[in-house]
Design a protein around this motif. Structure first.
Motif: not given
Length: 717
Positions: A213-215, A248-252, A256-258, A639-644
């Motif tokens: 994500x930083x790259x 960082x939020x949408x990347x995580x 997770x989706x993948x 829930x996992x994605x929303x939590x992150x």
């Protein structure tokens, strides 16, 4: 198409990684620096008063360089005693020494001045007023040099020095934003690593997005810089913080989706190439849909009349688009190489989760959809009631930390110099004759006499006739209030500016500018932009949703639900910041940014749930059973994605800047509502209540039940 993309990446992972890295290096190396402007208070169209004043000043006073007190050095005794004659002499020596250093951007050092109550003595340091970023950086460097020199200059004296003024405030505020970026970055990394470790029990799974994500963010900002120059876009200093949190939020989330789909097929016995192709095909639909909705929402900012908002739109859209491309190419290639090792050392990925909690929630929604829908709406409505009392605040300076040296110096200065806050920021009034003739002394004298006793007016400076155009004159009016305060802005908007305009001498036009009038114009622009962008974004998101979920009915129910979620998040911000913390209002940028983030990003989890509902219905399940099964399988991902994602935005609460805290709290709550209320409860409940018509006119809406029944099986009861 996504299946073919996933298949190609699975067959050629090294080519995918190599091509991505080459493109990234070329983009970063060829990109210019990201253009930033610290103050965009006058980035408005030409029909606003403050902008017209700027244009008239450039026309009538070309090349004028206005010297002002950019820095003042305050000297006082730590215990609060009176300064002595020897202290005053020492202050003079300090001024002489600073004058002799010939610091770049310092145009002069005035003689020291003693406060009437002898509580302090100050040394004014003069600079050239400017809003150009490079000049402001030079002036900030001058403040650093002055602060570094003072301990030696005051050696042998018990005087304490504090450096204040605009240049010092710019330096301290910039340092606060840099500190915010550092705090948010570290907290985000720790949070994402911790949460992914908690979910997958694998260190590689936790570290991979932290590397990628930083790259990707650096590439996105480089593309934004390449677009900014031809598009004449200038960004404010907080953009990088918001881009960091967003990516960082949408990347995580995309990761997770993948990974969830990849793990699902590995459990089923597929080899890593087949599992990856399936993951890209299924998760890619959600990623593309969510990316399109987010990009569409933020691009609506181009409709804003305030250029700060205009610049944010393309930058955020580029960030989201770049992250989506990375999620569909680089991350799948890395997953192809790592395979099951991504979950090491955990063996839990091989076991099918029981999902008892999600299953029970699914049964609850399937049995009592009306009750679930009413409770969900009622919860958001209670929070949303706060919007009826929300106020906008334009006190940008008041949102920065109060423990900085410049703030403390300003507070000390204002105690002995009433109206000190307004000394450098008068209301700049321009008069112009309608027929182009020279303004006469009688017109200017009459105008000064008419305005000098208006409420809120402190001192009216003598008029200055234009050097290049004598039909134009400038009259500076120093206010009694802090020109940055909300009270001064409201007074200028409702009382003072209309009175000044009404005092125009016969045959002249009057325009009111300056920092306070500029914020009045921003207020007008913001109130104009909000309804335009709110409606445009809602319509655009509805259209994109219709294409993504292939339904005309679903968007009609999803968009109002998301709007209610936005109202709930904004209302909660009112309860916390305006009521509980007694702030004068919410930052003027917050409602628009919150709306776009909640509308666009919050829709992600709805798309995820609707996609699973469609999948279940297409398999022959009726709406009731499809809702229960969709919750069982998709709710944990949401829930996992929303939590992150909510967690990454919530780390902005650690920033020392009020705007960052308000945005972090509000967006985190809005995302939590989307992930934990709307996606697992409200959307499936609506699907059960509306039935297959929820997906009309797609084929899924006409799908007849196959071997599955719309009743809950005995095992599920």
């Amino acid at each position: 198409m996504l299946g073919r993309l996933g298949g190609w990446v699975a067959r050629h992972p090294w080519w995918t990684i190599g091509g991505w890295l080459v493109a990234a290096v070329l983009i970063v190396l060829l990109a210019p620096p990201l253009p930033t402007q610290p103050n965009q208070s006058h980035e408005l169209s030409d029909d606003y008063q403050s902008v017209q004043v700027d244009r008239l000043q450039e026309h009538a006073f070309p090349g004028r360089q206005e010297a002002y007190t950019g820095v003042y050095v305050i000297l006082r005794h730590p215990g609060g005693g009176s300064v002595t004659d020897a202290d005053v002499v020492k202050a003079g020596q300090v001024g002489d020494a600073l004058r002799g250093k010939k610091i770049v951007s310092v145009t002069g050092v005035d003689p020291q001045t003693t406060a009437p109550d002898r509580s302090l003595v100050w040394v004014p340091v003069r600079m050239i007023r400017s809003t150009v970023a490079s000049v402001l950086v030079q002036q900030a460097d001058a403040v650093t040099q002055i602060r570094a020199a003072l301990p030696e200059l005051l050696a042998g004296s018990d005087l304490q020095a504090k450096v204040g003024g605009d240049a010092a405030a710019y330096l301290d505020d910039s340092n606060s934003l840099s500190q915010s970026l550092s705090i948010v970055t570290i907290a985000t990394l720790v949070l994402i690593i911790g949460l992914i470790l908690l979910i997958f029990r694998g260190p590689l799974a936790a570290v991979l997005p932290i590397i990628v994500i930083p790259v990707t963010m650096e590439v996105a900002l480089s593309i934004a810089a390449m677009v900014a120059t031809p598009a004449n876009l200038v960004f404010d200093q907080s953009l990088q913080i918001v881009v960091l949190i967003l990516m960082f939020g949408i990347g995580a989330d995309y990761f997770l989706f993948l990974l969830w789909r990849f793990r699902e097929r590995l459990r089923a016995g597929d080899d890593r190439a087949t599992a990856l192709r399936y993951a890209v095909e299924r998760a890619g639909r959600v990623i593309i849909g969510t990316a399109l909705t987010t990009m569409g929402a933020v691009l609506v900012l181009l409709l804003a009349s305030f250029r700060l908002f205009q610049a944010w739109g393309p930058a955020l859209a580029i960030a989201v688009g770049t992250m989506a491309v990375t999620a569909l190419t680089l991350i799948p290639a890395l997953l192809r190489l790592l395979g099951p090792a991504i979950f090491w050392p955990s063996k839990g990925w091989q076991r099918q989760p029981k999902g008892r909690t999600a299953a029970r929630l699914g049964q609850l929604v399937a049995r009592r959809p009306a009750v679930v829908a009413v409770v969900s709406v009622a919860l958001m409505a209670v929070l949303g009631a706060g919007v009826f009392t929300f106020k906008l605040s334009y006190d940008v300076q008041g949102g920065f930390p109060t423990d900085t040296e410049s703030y403390q110096a300003q507070q000390q200065f204002e105690k002995v110099v009433p109206g000190a806050a307004g000394l450098n920021y008068p209301a700049e009034v321009m008069l112009r004759s309608k027929d182009g003739s020279r303004l006469g002394p009688e017109q200017l004298t009459a105008f000064v006499a008419a305005v000098q006793h208006l409420p809120g007016v402190g001192v009216v400076e003598p008029p200055s006739v234009g050097t290049a155009d004598p039909s134009v004159a400038q009259v500076d009016i120093r206010l009694q209030q802090d020109p940055f305060s909300d009270d001064a802005i409201v007074h200028m908007r409702d009382t003072l500016r209309p009175a000044i305009l009404a005092a125009a001498p016969a045959g002249t036009n009057v325009y009111v500018g300056g920092i306070t009038s500029g914020y009045v114009d921003i207020d007008h622009a913001t109130r104009r932009d909000l309804p335009v962008i709110l409606v445009a974004a809602a319509v655009l998101i509805a259209l994109i949703l219709a294409l993504v979920v292939r339904s005309l009915v679903a968007p009609l129910l999803l968009v109002p639900s998301v709007l209610l979620g936005f109202a709930a998040a904004l209302g909660a911000a009112v309860y916390v910041f305006q009521d509980a913390l007694d702030k004068p209002g919410l930052n003027f940028q917050l409602p628009l940014l919150l709306y776009l983030f909640v509308l666009a990003i919050g829709t992600d989890y709805n798309i995820l749930m609707v996609s699973r509902l469609r999948e279940e219905i297409s398999m022959g399940h009726g709406p009731r059973e499809a809702a229960g099964r969709a919750i069982q399988h998709a709710a944990p991902i949401a829930a996992a994605a929303g939590l992150i994602l909510a967690g990454t935005f919530s780390v902005m609460l650690l920033a020392p800047v009020t705007m960052m805290r308000q945005l972090g709290f509000s967006v985190a709550l809005g995302i939590a509502i989307s992930a934990f209320v709307m996606a697992p409860f409200l959307v499936p409940a609506l699907t059960v209540l509306v039935g297959r018509g929820f997906l009309w006119p797609s084929k899924a809406a006409r799908q007849q039940d196959g071997r599955h029944t719309d009743r809950l099986s005995m095992a599920e009861r």
